[in-house]
Design a protein around this motif. Structure first.
Motif, PDB file in Angstrom:
ATOM      1  N   MET A  98       0.835  -1.201   0.000  1.00 39.47           N
ATOM      2  CA  MET A  98       0.000   0.000   0.000  1.00 39.47           C
ATOM      3  C   MET A  98       0.873   1.255   0.000  1.00 39.47           C
ATOM      4  N   LYS A  99       0.436   2.255  -0.745  1.00 39.82           N
ATOM      5  CA  LYS A  99       1.201   3.490  -0.864  1.00 39.82           C
ATOM      6  C   LYS A  99       0.677   4.582   0.067  1.00 39.82           C
ATOM      7  N   GLY A 100       1.594   5.491   0.455  1.00 38.51           N
ATOM      8  CA  GLY A 100       1.229   6.623   1.286  1.00 38.51           C
ATOM      9  C   GLY A 100       2.261   7.722   1.134  1.00 38.51           C
ATOM     10  N   VAL A 101       1.944   8.910   1.655  1.00 38.66           N
ATOM     11  CA  VAL A 101       2.801  10.085   1.484  1.00 38.66           C
ATOM     12  C   VAL A 101       3.142  10.704   2.834  1.00 38.66           C
ATOM     13  N   LEU A 102       4.413  11.080   2.989  1.00 32.15           N
ATOM     14  CA  LEU A 102       4.840  11.825   4.173  1.00 32.15           C
ATOM     15  C   LEU A 102       5.320  13.193   3.716  1.00 32.15           C
ATOM     16  N   LEU A 103       4.547  14.233   4.038  1.00 30.86           N
ATOM     17  CA  LEU A 103       4.930  15.609   3.767  1.00 30.86           C
ATOM     18  C   LEU A 103       5.778  16.096   4.933  1.00 30.86           C
ATOM     19  N   VAL A 104       6.950  16.672   4.658  1.00 31.75           N
ATOM     20  CA  VAL A 104       7.847  17.082   5.742  1.00 31.75           C
ATOM     21  C   VAL A 104       8.233  18.548   5.589  1.00 31.75           C
ATOM     22  N   ASN A 105       7.966  19.325   6.652  1.00 29.68           N
ATOM     23  CA  ASN A 105       8.337  20.728   6.683  1.00 29.68           C
ATOM     24  C   ASN A 105       9.397  20.951   7.758  1.00 29.68           C
ATOM     25  N   LEU A 106       9.749  22.196   8.003  1.00 27.71           N
ATOM     26  CA  LEU A 106      10.842  22.529   8.918  1.00 27.71           C
ATOM     27  C   LEU A 106      10.541  22.210  10.375  1.00 27.71           C
ATOM     28  N   GLY A 107       9.486  22.818  10.926  1.00 31.31           N
ATOM     29  CA  GLY A 107       9.135  22.600  12.321  1.00 31.31           C
ATOM     30  C   GLY A 107       9.066  23.883  13.106  1.00 31.31           C
ATOM     31  N   SER A 108       8.708  23.748  14.387  1.00 29.85           N
ATOM     32  CA  SER A 108       8.480  24.916  15.226  1.00 29.85           C
ATOM     33  C   SER A 108       8.535  24.496  16.681  1.00 29.85           C
ATOM     34  N   PRO A 109       8.874  25.437  17.593  1.00 27.63           N
ATOM     35  CA  PRO A 109       8.767  25.119  19.020  1.00 27.63           C
ATOM     36  C   PRO A 109       7.305  24.924  19.410  1.00 27.63           C
ATOM     37  N   GLU A 110       7.090  24.290  20.543  1.00 31.06           N
ATOM     38  CA  GLU A 110       5.732  24.015  21.012  1.00 31.06           C
ATOM     39  C   GLU A 110       5.001  25.295  21.409  1.00 31.06           C
ATOM     40  N   SER A 111       5.748  26.276  21.878  1.00 34.02           N
ATOM     41  CA  SER A 111       5.155  27.541  22.285  1.00 34.02           C
ATOM     42  C   SER A 111       6.213  28.636  22.159  1.00 34.02           C
ATOM     43  N   PRO A 112       5.813  29.913  22.162  1.00 42.49           N
ATOM     44  CA  PRO A 112       6.778  31.004  22.051  1.00 42.49           C
ATOM     45  C   PRO A 112       7.363  31.397  23.398  1.00 42.49           C
ATOM     46  N   THR A 113       7.871  30.411  24.118  1.00 43.88           N
ATOM     47  CA  THR A 113       8.473  30.652  25.422  1.00 43.88           C
ATOM     48  C   THR A 113       9.917  30.144  25.399  1.00 43.88           C
ATOM     49  N   PRO A 114      10.815  30.764  26.160  1.00 47.44           N
ATOM     50  CA  PRO A 114      12.200  30.276  26.194  1.00 47.44           C
ATOM     51  C   PRO A 114      12.294  28.805  26.566  1.00 47.44           C
ATOM     52  N   LYS A 115      11.401  28.349  27.435  1.00 48.52           N
ATOM     53  CA  LYS A 115      11.396  26.949  27.871  1.00 48.52           C
ATOM     54  C   LYS A 115      11.196  25.991  26.703  1.00 48.52           C
ATOM     55  N   ASP A 116      10.328  26.332  25.764  1.00 49.55           N
ATOM     56  CA  ASP A 116      10.072  25.465  24.616  1.00 49.55           C
ATOM     57  C   ASP A 116      10.961  25.791  23.421  1.00 49.55           C
ATOM     58  N   VAL A 117      11.385  27.030  23.311  1.00 49.37           N
ATOM     59  CA  VAL A 117      12.257  27.416  22.198  1.00 49.37           C
ATOM     60  C   VAL A 117      13.641  26.785  22.343  1.00 49.37           C
ATOM     61  N   LYS A 118      14.129  26.678  23.576  1.00 45.28           N
ATOM     62  CA  LYS A 118      15.485  26.166  23.791  1.00 45.28           C
ATOM     63  C   LYS A 118      15.680  24.750  23.264  1.00 45.28           C
ATOM     64  N   PRO A 119      14.819  23.757  23.614  1.00 42.47           N
ATOM     65  CA  PRO A 119      15.041  22.412  23.053  1.00 42.47           C
ATOM     66  C   PRO A 119      14.853  22.361  21.544  1.00 42.47           C
ATOM     67  N   TYR A 120      13.982  23.229  21.021  1.00 38.01           N
ATOM     68  CA  TYR A 120      13.798  23.274  19.570  1.00 38.01           C
ATOM     69  C   TYR A 120      15.081  23.766  18.893  1.00 38.01           C
ATOM     70  N   LEU A 121      15.656  24.836  19.416  1.00 39.16           N
ATOM     71  CA  LEU A 121      16.895  25.363  18.856  1.00 39.16           C
ATOM     72  C   LEU A 121      18.050  24.376  19.023  1.00 39.16           C
ATOM     73  N   ASP A 122      18.043  23.663  20.145  1.00 39.96           N
ATOM     74  CA  ASP A 122      19.092  22.674  20.368  1.00 39.96           C
ATOM     75  C   ASP A 122      19.035  21.572  19.313  1.00 39.96           C
ATOM     76  N   GLU A 123      17.828  21.078  19.050  1.00 41.00           N
ATOM     77  CA  GLU A 123      17.664  20.029  18.038  1.00 41.00           C
ATOM     78  C   GLU A 123      18.051  20.551  16.659  1.00 41.00           C
ATOM     79  N   PHE A 124      17.651  21.777  16.365  1.00 45.41           N
ATOM     80  CA  PHE A 124      17.923  22.367  15.059  1.00 45.41           C
ATOM     81  C   PHE A 124      19.410  22.665  14.857  1.00 45.41           C
ATOM     82  N   LEU A 125      19.999  23.378  15.796  1.00 41.74           N
ATOM     83  CA  LEU A 125      21.385  23.826  15.626  1.00 41.74           C
ATOM     84  C   LEU A 125      22.418  22.727  15.863  1.00 41.74           C
TER      85      LEU A 125
END
Length: 344
Positions: free
Chosen positions: A1-28
């Motif tokens: 069976m066939k299927g599609v995975l669309l993949v974009n960049l991503g985003s932190p869970e919220s606009p707070t330093p607490k959530d931005v930090k792990p997002y930036l860590d994973e990214f950078l």
């Protein structure tokens, strides 16, 4: 069976330093984003950047955050919902960084019985820090957790006629009634060494005034060439006259030589050249995000007017544009049914 995975960049869970930090860590900490040895990357990212950057980035995210959440996530979900309605195979959405993860997207498809996956990075131009990192992680996950799956990769679609048509028509629609003096094509920047690293010939890419215009196998993976080609084809489609448009690169980090010219530097110089009404389009993204909504629509707008500009128009990305979603659906169904005209 066939299927599609669309993949974009991503985003932190919220606009707070607490959530931005792990997002930036994973990214950078991604070796395809900051491509230096691990210890040096860790020192740079965790020892320097993450000490102050999360607070600053959180403030930027707060400026653009929607009631429904991250604009990039919300817009990607809207796009996926429209595509899903028009195709005959399961569709899942994932982000390279943050959630929903690529692993969760593959798991969702696997739970539906999918074994043949169309892996679709949502980047028009090929780059190490976008396309390659998605493909590498997806393959690692496939080997470890989804060995029953096979991938078909959607290549960079920077010059596909359907994409050029949809992008051009979207630009035309959003600029209706706006008499601009100049149209700027601003692409996300990358270090020059990334261009050289993706040169399959190991000799073609000189990053000078000629290599991007000289035919070469290197162009299949050359971000710089593909950006220039997107601009060239959109300009031809819209019939924009020479001298009324230009191309720049944005979002650079300090310490390295990045692709030039730089968006902020060029925008600040435009008013003194007589450019008082500026329109900016960002074709490296298909979904609006921090780099388009804050860096361009807010900060570049402010700087342009600070330097004497009068009117500024940030053209939205394709987002969930109906024609664009229909194009995506058509590409997917062409793959699913193995028709002659397909992007992969």
């Amino acid at each position: 069976m066939k299927g599609v995975l669309l993949v974009n960049l991503g985003s932190p869970e919220s606009p707070t330093p607490k959530d931005v930090k792990p997002y930036l860590d994973e990214f950078l900490m991604d070796k395809y984003v900051i491509d230096v040895p691990f210890l040096l990357r860790a020192l740079l990212v965790r020892g320097i950047i993450l000490r102050k950057r999360p607070e600053k980035s959180a403030e930027a995210y707060k400026k653009i955050w929607w009631e429904e959440g991250s604009p990039l996530i919300v817009l990607s979900k809207r796009m996926k919902a429209k595509v899903e309605q028009d195709v005959s195979v399961p569709v899942s959405l994932a982000m390279r960084y943050g959630n929903p993860s690529i692993e969760s997207g593959l798991q969702e498809l696997s739970d539906k019985g999918v074994t043949e996956v169309l892996l679709f990075p949502l980047y028009p131009q090929h780059a190490m820090a976008s396309t390659v990192t998605i493909l590498v992680l997806a393959e690692e996950l496939r080997k470890k957790k989804f060995p029953h799956m096979n991938f078909t990769i959607v290549p960079a679609f920077y010059n596909q006629k359907d994409y050029i048509r949809d992008l051009s028509n979207s630009i035309k629609k959003h600029l209706e009634g706006f008499e601009y003096d100049h149209l700027l094509f601003s692409y996300h920047g990358i270090p020059e060494r990334h261009v050289r690293k993706t040169d399959v010939t190991k000799s073609h890419c000189k990053i000078d005034g000629s290599c991007c215009n000289t035919p070469s196998p290197a162009h299949e993976f050359c971000y710089r060439h593909q950006c220039f080609e997107t601009t060239k084809q959109v300009v031809a489609f819209l019939g924009i006259e020479e001298g009324k448009y230009s191309q720049t690169f944005q979002s650079r980090l300090a310490g390295d030589k990045w692709l030039e010219p730089y968006t902020d530097v060029e925008i600040n110089k435009m008013p003194e050249k007589g450019i008082k009404k500026l329109a900016v389009v960002t074709p490296a993204f298909v979904s609006d995000c921090l780099e388009t909504l804050e860096e361009i629509a807010m900060e570049a707008n402010h700087q342009f007017k600070e330097h004497g500009g009068e009117e500024f128009k940030a053209v939205p990305c394709l987002n969930d544009d109906d024609d664009w979603c229909k194009t995506l659906s058509r590409w997917i169904d062409q793959w699913a049914f193995q028709t002659e005209e397909q992007i992969v």
